[in-house]
Design an enzyme around this catalytic site. Sequence first.
Site, PDB file in Angstrom:
ATOM      1  CG  HIS A 111      62.450 137.903  82.619  1.00  0.00           C
ATOM      2  ND1 HIS A 111      61.254 137.287  82.880  1.00  0.00           N
ATOM      3  CD2 HIS A 111      62.318 139.181  83.057  1.00  0.00           C
ATOM      4  CE1 HIS A 111      60.421 138.153  83.450  1.00  0.00           C
ATOM      5  NE2 HIS A 111      61.044 139.306  83.562  1.00  0.00           N
TER       6      HIS A 111
HETATM    7  C1  BDR Z   1      62.231 140.423  78.835  1.00  0.00           C
HETATM    8  O1  BDR Z   1      61.988 141.807  78.598  1.00  0.00           O
HETATM    9  C2  BDR Z   1      63.089 142.557  78.967  1.00  0.00           C
HETATM   10  O2  BDR Z   1      62.713 143.698  79.676  1.00  0.00           O
HETATM   11  C3  BDR Z   1      64.011 141.662  79.755  1.00  0.00           C
HETATM   12  O3  BDR Z   1      65.358 142.000  79.505  1.00  0.00           O
HETATM   13  C4  BDR Z   1      63.681 140.278  79.252  1.00  0.00           C
HETATM   14  O4  BDR Z   1      64.463 139.937  78.121  1.00  0.00           O
HETATM   15  C5  BDR Z   1      61.244 139.926  79.862  1.00  0.00           C
HETATM   16  O5  BDR Z   1      59.947 140.074  79.405  1.00  0.00           O
END
Ligand code: BDR
Length: 320
Positions: free
Chosen positions: A247
Amino acid sequence: MSLPVLIDCDTGIDDAIALTYLAARADVSISGIVSTAGNVDLPTVHRNNLALSELLGIDAPVCRGADQPLVQPLMTADDTHGASGLGDAVLPPTTRTEDPRAGAQLWVDTARAHPGEVVGLVLGPHTNLALALEIEPELPRLLRRLHIMGGAINHRGNTGATSEWNIAVDPEAAQRVLAAFTDAPTRPVMGALEATETVRFTQETLDRLIALAADTGHPVATILVDALRFYFAFHEADGFGWSAHVHDPLVAAHAVTGDFAATRSLAVDVELAGTLTRGQTVGDELGRWGRQPNLELLTDVRPEDFIEHLLGVLEQGLSA
Ligand code: BDR
Ligand code: CA
């Protein structure tokens, strides 16, 4: 002229990739890193940020942020990111020392020192930025613009049924940040799950990083490979196959290039009261609230182009 970026993150496997990507870009200058509790607890996030800063040669303050959300107790995601926050990766001991300021103060000091210049990048819960807004309500006008990884608009959640992790960890903080930035001169850009989940690393992506680690011997390349193997296993156990949604790097790359996605404007707020939907980011697609849009949402992502770009930057940056 390089672009100054202040990063607030809960490192975290994809946070680590985003940090590496930004450190590898010659046209970006990292102004500071704020550690926040989220994927793992604050001491672990902070250690990861200090160690990665040293290994990546990031010469910027690394500050300890909040260890708890504003209202609710902290939840962590050891199943997703491992107890260390970096899967099975082993970080060497670090000699990097923290900057003694609180993370919220770093937001304020950095924005005040360079009014209108600094890009804020939130890759974790919004706790520190919400606290910074209490110290300096002018932050929305002092920052150049704000980029956020968080939320899920017309898309299932990845934490609750309808909530995304970064918002679900501290919904009150996210709600306060969105409210405070409503009248910012430039609307914040949000990379929500419907955008970031288009970026899916496969074994082919991992193979490129394995080759990078072998070719360069750069410790961070090895750390990312070992972290990603854990992340792949989590996604496989969650029903997504041997792959991973990555992400944070997309949001980081869009923040500094404006590329790899388009944007659309929407009025968005955070549900704080729902018994099933607390932490959901609700978008007012039909204008029922009568509010002006307060966010630019990433849309129409070009994931293949982005992954190729990301790998290219890492290959160049870690070989140097
Ligand atoms: C987000 O949640 C975290 O686990 C990841 O680093 C990202 O920023 C995705 O939902
Ligand atoms: Ca993150």
